[in-house]
Write a protein that holds these residues in place. Structure first.
Motif, PDB file in Angstrom:
ATOM      1  N   ASN A 155       0.856  -1.191   0.000  1.00 55.89           N
ATOM      2  CA  ASN A 155       0.000   0.000   0.000  1.00 55.89           C
ATOM      3  C   ASN A 155       0.888   1.236   0.000  1.00 55.89           C
ATOM      4  O   ASN A 155       1.640   1.472   0.948  1.00 55.89           O
ATOM      5  CB  ASN A 155      -0.915   0.004   1.229  1.00 55.89           C
ATOM      6  CG  ASN A 155      -1.842   1.198   1.245  1.00 55.89           C
ATOM      7  OD1 ASN A 155      -2.278   1.669   0.197  1.00 55.89           O
ATOM      8  ND2 ASN A 155      -2.129   1.702   2.436  1.00 55.89           N
ATOM      9  N   THR A 157       0.850   5.390  -0.465  1.00 51.07           N
ATOM     10  CA  THR A 157       0.105   6.643  -0.530  1.00 51.07           C
ATOM     11  C   THR A 157       1.100   7.804  -0.547  1.00 51.07           C
ATOM     12  O   THR A 157       2.302   7.616  -0.315  1.00 51.07           O
ATOM     13  CB  THR A 157      -0.857   6.784   0.659  1.00 51.07           C
ATOM     14  OG1 THR A 157      -0.112   6.652   1.888  1.00 51.07           O
ATOM     15  CG2 THR A 157      -1.932   5.716   0.612  1.00 51.07           C
ATOM     16  N   TYR A 158       0.562   9.017  -0.779  1.00 49.40           N
ATOM     17  CA  TYR A 158       1.434  10.141  -1.070  1.00 49.40           C
ATOM     18  C   TYR A 158       1.124  11.318  -0.154  1.00 49.40           C
ATOM     19  O   TYR A 158      -0.026  11.563   0.214  1.00 49.40           O
ATOM     20  CB  TYR A 158       1.276  10.542  -2.541  1.00 49.40           C
ATOM     21  CG  TYR A 158       1.420   9.362  -3.470  1.00 49.40           C
ATOM     22  CD1 TYR A 158       2.649   8.757  -3.674  1.00 49.40           C
ATOM     23  CD2 TYR A 158       0.297   8.814  -4.099  1.00 49.40           C
ATOM     24  CE1 TYR A 158       2.780   7.662  -4.509  1.00 49.40           C
ATOM     25  CE2 TYR A 158       0.414   7.721  -4.935  1.00 49.40           C
ATOM     26  CZ  TYR A 158       1.657   7.143  -5.131  1.00 49.40           C
ATOM     27  OH  TYR A 158       1.774   6.041  -5.945  1.00 49.40           O
ATOM     28  N   HIS A 160       0.508  14.992   1.117  1.00 53.23           N
ATOM     29  CA  HIS A 160      -0.124  16.223   0.640  1.00 53.23           C
ATOM     30  C   HIS A 160       0.127  17.310   1.664  1.00 53.23           C
ATOM     31  O   HIS A 160      -0.173  17.152   2.851  1.00 53.23           O
ATOM     32  CB  HIS A 160      -1.635  16.013   0.444  1.00 53.23           C
ATOM     33  CG  HIS A 160      -2.367  17.258   0.061  1.00 53.23           C
ATOM     34  ND1 HIS A 160      -2.913  18.101   1.005  1.00 53.23           N
ATOM     35  CD2 HIS A 160      -2.621  17.813  -1.148  1.00 53.23           C
ATOM     36  CE1 HIS A 160      -3.496  19.116   0.389  1.00 53.23           C
ATOM     37  NE2 HIS A 160      -3.339  18.968  -0.915  1.00 53.23           N
ATOM     38  N   SER A 192       3.203  -0.763   4.277  1.00 56.66           N
ATOM     39  CA  SER A 192       2.408   0.419   3.975  1.00 56.66           C
ATOM     40  C   SER A 192       3.293   1.644   4.152  1.00 56.66           C
ATOM     41  O   SER A 192       3.954   1.791   5.190  1.00 56.66           O
ATOM     42  CB  SER A 192       1.185   0.500   4.885  1.00 56.66           C
ATOM     43  OG  SER A 192       0.392   1.622   4.576  1.00 56.66           O
ATOM     44  N   LYS A 194       3.896   6.064   3.162  1.00 58.33           N
ATOM     45  CA  LYS A 194       3.407   7.353   2.690  1.00 58.33           C
ATOM     46  C   LYS A 194       4.616   8.228   2.425  1.00 58.33           C
ATOM     47  O   LYS A 194       5.402   8.508   3.341  1.00 58.33           O
ATOM     48  CB  LYS A 194       2.481   7.996   3.731  1.00 58.33           C
ATOM     49  CG  LYS A 194       1.748   9.222   3.217  1.00 58.33           C
ATOM     50  CD  LYS A 194       0.711   9.701   4.228  1.00 58.33           C
ATOM     51  CE  LYS A 194      -0.116  10.854   3.644  1.00 58.33           C
ATOM     52  NZ  LYS A 194      -1.171  11.298   4.585  1.00 58.33           N
ATOM     53  N   LYS A 204      -5.885  17.057  -6.549  1.00 60.24           N
ATOM     54  CA  LYS A 204      -5.440  15.802  -7.146  1.00 60.24           C
ATOM     55  C   LYS A 204      -4.384  16.131  -8.182  1.00 60.24           C
ATOM     56  O   LYS A 204      -4.248  17.296  -8.595  1.00 60.24           O
ATOM     57  CB  LYS A 204      -6.621  15.062  -7.790  1.00 60.24           C
ATOM     58  CG  LYS A 204      -7.343  15.864  -8.857  1.00 60.24           C
ATOM     59  CD  LYS A 204      -8.527  15.110  -9.427  1.00 60.24           C
ATOM     60  CE  LYS A 204      -9.262  15.960 -10.470  1.00 60.24           C
ATOM     61  NZ  LYS A 204     -10.433  15.218 -11.043  1.00 60.24           N
ATOM     62  N   ARG A 309       0.815   8.541 -11.266  1.00 60.32           N
ATOM     63  CA  ARG A 309       0.015   9.525 -10.565  1.00 60.32           C
ATOM     64  C   ARG A 309      -0.939  10.248 -11.514  1.00 60.32           C
ATOM     65  O   ARG A 309      -2.031  10.655 -11.110  1.00 60.32           O
ATOM     66  CB  ARG A 309       0.923  10.544  -9.857  1.00 60.32           C
ATOM     67  CG  ARG A 309       1.842   9.901  -8.815  1.00 60.32           C
ATOM     68  CD  ARG A 309       1.946  10.756  -7.596  1.00 60.32           C
ATOM     69  NE  ARG A 309       0.645  10.941  -6.960  1.00 60.32           N
ATOM     70  CZ  ARG A 309       0.400  11.834  -6.000  1.00 60.32           C
ATOM     71  NH1 ARG A 309       1.381  12.636  -5.587  1.00 60.32           N
ATOM     72  NH2 ARG A 309      -0.800  11.953  -5.463  1.00 60.32           N
ATOM     73  N   PRO A 412       2.954  -1.283  -6.769  1.00 60.63           N
ATOM     74  CA  PRO A 412       3.494  -0.440  -5.694  1.00 60.63           C
ATOM     75  C   PRO A 412       5.010  -0.315  -5.684  1.00 60.63           C
ATOM     76  O   PRO A 412       5.537   0.784  -5.491  1.00 60.63           O
ATOM     77  CB  PRO A 412       2.970  -1.129  -4.419  1.00 60.63           C
ATOM     78  CG  PRO A 412       1.684  -1.756  -4.846  1.00 60.63           C
ATOM     79  CD  PRO A 412       1.911  -2.210  -6.261  1.00 60.63           C
TER      80      PRO A 412
END
Length: 553
Positions: A155, A157-158, A160, A192, A194, A204, A309, A412
């Protein structure tokens, strides 16, 4: 006798107060709890014995008759258990991954080996070599149904952050300012994660992020699934090259997206190449606004490394620099360099250099970037353990890629690789060949993930090297059919009929010899342009000769 008397007194005391409602209710509650616990204990034992694979058991609609304060001695405990359904907790089935395949016996590509390079001493430098592709129909049938395995990382995620603070050095508003501690942690691959991966601002990717795209174009990009071919031109730096030998299946199912900026859009409109549908041939043109960098080459790294992305629903992508002309079907390329090798990332190695230190010096010599920044980046990597390439790195065959073509699957672990590669480009110089091996080696050290580096001559088999627009503009447009220009001077005398072929060859050799002597006496040979201008002044040039002058630079 004394003990029996005490028992009689105790029972008499109990029966004396048993008629009282509170004590009756208390006893009734104790009895109810005991019965429920006994039923649960017996039921659990029976189910466990009968169903050994069932981890847990649930009872549905366990109902009891409540007790009121006015209960009578005839009240009963009623427990109803509906055992017609059983709730079981089972672990989900394991995920399915692509495990690769082998070609059928007798397939020509199964035993294909590269032939030795041609012994042509007159032609030196890089050249294409043979590659065994499967027919397009067979390649499409071999397209994996399941994704490739992503070791450890499942997993991704990015980060922000609307208001980012500058770190120790490097970074940008578009990519964020990850600290050196965050950079170090991003290489510690976990299940996982980030991380920073561009587009740190906005709703986005492509929307108020600094690499802005119209909503209609973003919607069309989201509709792209399966296979993507992408390229980009910023600063009107290149001319659009149309793919060739593309099958009907690819024209129908493969997305072809070309990213351009407003400057390039203006140039294309003036050249009347861009139609109302924003298409040029197979390419769907996407105009990008508010580019985050002033350097067009650095802006080009965004679609090159962050396609996952921009296209969240794409499985496979093929990045091709705009100066290259694609001449092989995308399905054939994916089958040959990804699916057949059972890898999620493929890139060609440099045709000549395989050491980062040598590559850095070559970039400095060619003024690709300022020398101080290149030296700072290499010195930083040296403190982290970067060493010159040696055979101890085998089976890794090179530390320097030819990064104009990137073939990958969007899983991933490969997404993590390109994110961290982009972060290095954002922090240091835009010369991604220098940072490639550092990112690759750090990820490979913590996982069993590998990428495939194929030969540069194989890359040259499916793309044809072109020229940047600034070079092409120095050349004249292609000439019309050859004909002799009208000249005032007399034409050369024809070859006498009685002159034998042997005499002709001898005279040509003598002319070449005299030409070498003249070069020694009169200095170096004139440039092609100077030679052409000299011929024009003498009014003896033909269009065919002009074509040689202008196009054989």
């Amino acid at each position: 006798m004394f003990i029996g008397k005490e028992k009689d007194e105790m029972f008499m005391w109990i029966f004396k107060f048993a008629a009282r409602k509170k004590l009756g209710m208390l006893l009734l509650c104790f009895v109810s709890i005991a019965v429920v616990l006994w039923i649960l204990y017996v039921g659990k034992g029976e189910v466990t014995q009968e169903f050994g694979s069932v981890r847990s058991l649930g009872f549905i609609n366990i109902s009891t008759v409540g007790f009121s304060g006015h209960s009578s001695p005839n009240d009963e405990i009623k427990i109803t258990i509906y055992n017609d359904k059983k709730i079981t907790s089972q672990s989900p089935p394991p995920p399915i991954y692509n495990t690769g395949y082998t070609l059928l016996p007798g397939n020509p590509c199964e035993t294909f080996t590269l032939p030795p390079p041609p012994a042509d001493k007159k032609r030196i430098g890089p050249r294409p070599c043979p590659v065994c592709y499967l027919p397009v129909e067979e390649a499409i049938k071999l397209m994996p149904k399941a994704p490739s395995f992503s070791p450890i990382l499942q997993n991704l995620t990015y980060i922000h952050e609307e208001n980012s603070t500058k770190s120790e050095f490097g970074g940008s508003v578009f990519g964020g300012y990850p600290s050196l501690k965050q950079r170090l942690e991003s290489y510690d691959v976990k299940e996982s994660m980030k991380i920073h991966c561009g587009f740190v601002r906005g709703d986005k990717p492509g929307h108020n992020t600094g690499f802005d795209i119209n909503d209609s174009d973003l919607f069309e990009m989201n509709q792209c699934q399966g296979v993507l071919v992408a390229s980009a031109i910023f600063g009107a730096y290149d001319l659009i090259q149309q793919p060739k030998n593309i099958s009907e299946a690819s024209k129908k199912n493969v997305c072809f997206f070309m990213f351009i900026d407003e400057q390039t859009q203006k140039f294309l409109k003036n050249s009347s190449d861009l139609n109302d549908n924003k298409k040029i041939g197979l390419w769907k043109i996407i105009v990008v606004h508010n580019l985050p960098y002033t350097d067009p080459r650095r802006n080009g790294k965004i679609p090159k490394l962050l396609l996952h992305r921009l296209f969240p629903n794409v499985r496979y992508s093929l990045w091709v620099d705009a100066k290259l002309e694609l001449v092989v079907d995308p399905y054939q390329i994916l089958e040959r360099f990804l699916w057949r090798k059972n890898t999620s990332f493929a890139i060609s190695r440099h045709y000549k250099r395989f050491d980062v230190f040598v590559e850095a010096e070559a970039n400095k010599a060619a003024a690709k970037y300022d020398n101080a920044s290149i030296d700072f980046q290499v010195d930083f990597y040296k403190t982290e353990g970067l060493t010159p390439y040696s055979e101890s790195k085998l089976p890794i065959t090179s530390d320097v890629p030819e990064g104009c073509v990137v073939i990958r699957e969007h899983v991933p672990i490969s997404n993590l690789f390109t994110c961290l590669w982009f972060n290095e480009v954002d922090r240091f110089t835009s010369r991604d060949q220098i940072s490639f091996s550092t990112v690759r080696d750090k990820i490979m050290f913590n996982t069993n993930w590998t990428l495939y580096m194929f030969l540069d001559c194989e890359r040259r088999n499916f793309v044809v090297q072109g020229y940047h627009r600034d070079i092409l503009e120095h050349w004249a447009p292609p000439p019309p059919p050859t004909f002799q220009l009208a000249v005032s001077s007399p034409s050369p005398s024809p070859i006498p009929f009685d002159e034998t072929p042997k005499q002709i060859v001898t005279r040509r050799r003598r002319d070449r010899k005299s030409s070498r002597i003249n070069r020694k006496i009169h200095g170096p040979r004139k440039s092609v342009e100077e030679e052409c201008c000299s011929k024009k002044r003498k009014k003896v040039i033909t269009l065919e000769h002009a074509r040689v002058c202008l196009f054989e630079l």
